[in-house]
Motif scaffolding. Structure first.
Motif, PDB file in Angstrom:
ATOM      1  N   TYR A  12     -33.785  29.146  20.887  1.00  8.23           N
ATOM      2  CA  TYR A  12     -34.182  30.134  21.900  1.00  8.23           C
ATOM      3  C   TYR A  12     -35.637  29.944  22.331  1.00  8.23           C
ATOM      4  O   TYR A  12     -35.975  30.144  23.488  1.00  8.23           O
ATOM      5  CB  TYR A  12     -33.898  31.578  21.450  1.00  8.23           C
ATOM      6  N   PRO A  48     -24.148  31.953  23.707  1.00  3.32           N
ATOM      7  CA  PRO A  48     -24.661  33.059  24.529  1.00  3.32           C
ATOM      8  C   PRO A  48     -25.660  33.954  23.782  1.00  3.32           C
ATOM      9  O   PRO A  48     -26.586  34.488  24.401  1.00  3.32           O
ATOM     10  CB  PRO A  48     -23.405  33.862  24.891  1.00  3.32           C
ATOM     11  N   ASN A  49     -25.471  34.096  22.475  1.00  2.00           N
ATOM     12  CA  ASN A  49     -26.424  34.907  21.706  1.00  2.00           C
ATOM     13  C   ASN A  49     -27.824  34.300  21.729  1.00  2.00           C
ATOM     14  O   ASN A  49     -28.825  35.004  21.759  1.00  2.00           O
ATOM     15  CB  ASN A  49     -25.975  35.047  20.253  1.00  2.00           C
ATOM     16  N   THR A  50     -27.875  32.971  21.677  1.00  2.00           N
ATOM     17  CA  THR A  50     -29.158  32.258  21.731  1.00  2.00           C
ATOM     18  C   THR A  50     -29.826  32.509  23.077  1.00  2.00           C
ATOM     19  O   THR A  50     -31.034  32.760  23.158  1.00  2.00           O
ATOM     20  CB  THR A  50     -28.917  30.747  21.552  1.00  2.00           C
ATOM     21  N   ARG A  53     -31.243  35.936  23.358  1.00  2.43           N
ATOM     22  CA  ARG A  53     -32.501  36.025  22.634  1.00  2.43           C
ATOM     23  C   ARG A  53     -33.652  35.486  23.472  1.00  2.43           C
ATOM     24  O   ARG A  53     -34.731  36.061  23.515  1.00  2.43           O
ATOM     25  CB  ARG A  53     -32.389  35.188  21.358  1.00  2.43           C
TER      26      ARG A  53
ATOM     27  N   GLY B  29     -19.393  39.282  16.869  1.00  4.49           N
ATOM     28  CA  GLY B  29     -20.260  38.680  17.876  1.00  4.49           C
ATOM     29  C   GLY B  29     -21.162  37.582  17.371  1.00  4.49           C
ATOM     30  O   GLY B  29     -22.230  37.351  17.923  1.00  4.49           O
ATOM     31  N   LEU B 170     -17.593  27.059  22.703  1.00  5.12           N
ATOM     32  CA  LEU B 170     -18.576  27.970  23.303  1.00  5.12           C
ATOM     33  C   LEU B 170     -18.039  28.640  24.553  1.00  5.12           C
ATOM     34  O   LEU B 170     -18.200  29.842  24.747  1.00  5.12           O
ATOM     35  CB  LEU B 170     -19.846  27.204  23.678  1.00  5.12           C
ATOM     36  N   TYR B 173     -15.506  31.311  24.002  1.00  2.00           N
ATOM     37  CA  TYR B 173     -15.952  32.337  23.067  1.00  2.00           C
ATOM     38  C   TYR B 173     -16.315  33.618  23.817  1.00  2.00           C
ATOM     39  O   TYR B 173     -17.056  33.579  24.785  1.00  2.00           O
ATOM     40  CB  TYR B 173     -17.158  31.780  22.320  1.00  2.00           C
ATOM     41  N   GLU B 175     -18.108  37.289  23.571  1.00  2.00           N
ATOM     42  CA  GLU B 175     -19.219  37.712  22.719  1.00  2.00           C
ATOM     43  C   GLU B 175     -18.891  38.805  21.702  1.00  2.00           C
ATOM     44  O   GLU B 175     -19.685  39.093  20.836  1.00  2.00           O
ATOM     45  CB  GLU B 175     -20.414  38.130  23.573  1.00  2.00           C
ATOM     46  N   ASP B 194     -25.257  30.933  14.943  1.00  3.26           N
ATOM     47  CA  ASP B 194     -26.166  32.069  14.782  1.00  3.26           C
ATOM     48  C   ASP B 194     -26.565  32.207  13.323  1.00  3.26           C
ATOM     49  O   ASP B 194     -27.677  32.584  13.007  1.00  3.26           O
ATOM     50  CB  ASP B 194     -25.476  33.382  15.180  1.00  3.26           C
ATOM     51  N   ASP B 211     -31.885  30.556  13.031  1.00  3.83           N
ATOM     52  CA  ASP B 211     -33.218  30.391  13.603  1.00  3.83           C
ATOM     53  C   ASP B 211     -34.321  30.868  12.660  1.00  3.83           C
ATOM     54  O   ASP B 211     -35.396  30.274  12.613  1.00  3.83           O
ATOM     55  CB  ASP B 211     -33.320  31.100  14.956  1.00  3.83           C
TER      56      ASP B 211
END
Lengths: 121, 231
Positions: A12, A48-50, A53, B29, B170, B173, B175, B194, B211
């Motif tokens: 991100y 999409p979550n990345t 963010r 999610g 992806l 997918y 969310e 994630d 991350d």
């Protein structure tokens, strides 16, 4: 199709940097509507979550403004763009200095080399 | 509510402990990587989630329910080995999924198959191993499930096709759903994760945000994995 991101740094943050560069180089102008999270995620081949963010960070830095109904827009005036440019120059220069110092060059040597390059240009 | 909760799970095969008092909680999610070397217990854990094995100790809960008929309606599972009848055509496999799963989106599956240039009329047995895996993945990802459990989804495909498969995962997918992907091809997969779970000899050694792990260590998940699992 190749993954353009490095795996060592959070993706991100790399997206944030990439969008900033697009703004500095005027690929995105103030007021431009950005693609949705889904579209942008699929464009950049990330989760999409990345992407979400990355957008949150851009919003918290005041670079992107989100409208509940109509999407996200680039929200920048000349002053903010100038600041972005300065920040980016600083960041890149620091990275350069860090790698030179790691190889044992002093600030004097680096400056001397830069001066030489300037004259050659 | 969490979509998946494993509480204090132990599973033994004879005297061999495959899973040793593990705890796992997955939120809706998220795309979660289940990472471990061969024999670390990944497939055992996945089979417990899919009611193919029962634990010796502990409980599995999916959306608050024990694994069974009800949970199979919301869990879409890609097994390690293909269960499609090799004599079937791709079209027949689509029909099978439509009959079995109320949440199967046939249009979406046909679209994805077209993207992979797989003909509906080909027989499963005439397809290469990699293509068979793609068919199976398309079927599994075309359900509108709450939890997707993919056991080594790319083990049989060449590196060039891996990116395409990941992008398929992806793009299909939604969310709200959670995807649990087991793999040892970490460098290929880590960009979409994630969260990561490291499984080592039946024990969970890490479960955290991918991350945050990168920020803390300045390393890729692949590097961390190699260091953790160095023999």
């Amino acid at each position: 199709m190749n993954n353009p991101f490095s795996n060592e740094r959070p993706i991100y943050l790399q997206i944030v940097d990439r969008i900033k560069v697009k703004i500095i180089t005027k690929e995105y102008a103030a007021g431009d509507k950005l693609p949705s999270v889904r579209e942008m995620a699929s464009l950049m081949q990330v989760n999409p979550n990345t992407m979400q963010r990355a957008f949150s960070i851009l919003e918290s830095e005041g670079i992107v403004r989100s409208h509940r109904t109509s999407g996200r827009y680039v929200d920048l005036d000349e002053a903010k763009i100038a600041k972005l440019r300065k920040d980016l120059a600083r960041e890149q220069t620091e990275a350069f200095l860090a790698s030179m110092e790691q190889m044992g060059f002093t600030m004097e040597e680096i400056l001397e080399e830069l001066e030489k390059l300037r004259k050659e240009k | 509510m969490s979509i998946l909760e494993l509480k204090n799970i132990t599973k033994k095969f004879g005297s061999k402990v495959a899973l040793d008092s593990i705890h796992v909680t997955l939120q809706p999610g998220k795309i979660v990587g289940l990472l471990g070397t061969n024999g670390s217990g990944k497939t055992t854990m996945i089979k417990l989630i899919n009611d193919l094995l029962t634990p010796d100790q502990g409980t599995v809960q999916i959306n608050g329910k024990k694994p069974g008929i009800d949970t199979k309606k919301i869990v879409s599972y890609l097994p390690e080995r293909s269960y499609l009848d090799p004599g079937m055509t791709v079209k027949e496999a689509l029909r099978l999924f439509s009959d079995f799963y109320a949440d199967f989106d046939r249009k979406k599956a046909e679209g994805l198959l077209q993207e992979f240039s797989i003909s509906l009329d080909s027989r499963i047995k005439t397809l290469s191993k990699g293509t068979r895996e793609k068919v199976q993945l398309v079927l599994v990802m075309s359900r509108k499930a709450k939890l997707f459990v993919l056991d080594e989804p790319m083990a049989g495909v060449d590196p060039a096709a891996r990116d395409h498969i990941l992008d398929t995962i992806l793009s299909s997918y939604d969310e709200e759903a959670t995807i649990l992907i087991s793999t040892h091809l970490i460098a290929d997969v880590e960009r979409v994760l994630d969260e990561v779970i490291f499984l080592d000899h039946g024990k969970i050694t890490r479960q955290e945000d991918a991350d945050e792990l990168r920020i803390r260590t300045g390393k890729s998940i692949d590097q961390i994995f190699r260091e953790d699992f160095r023999c």
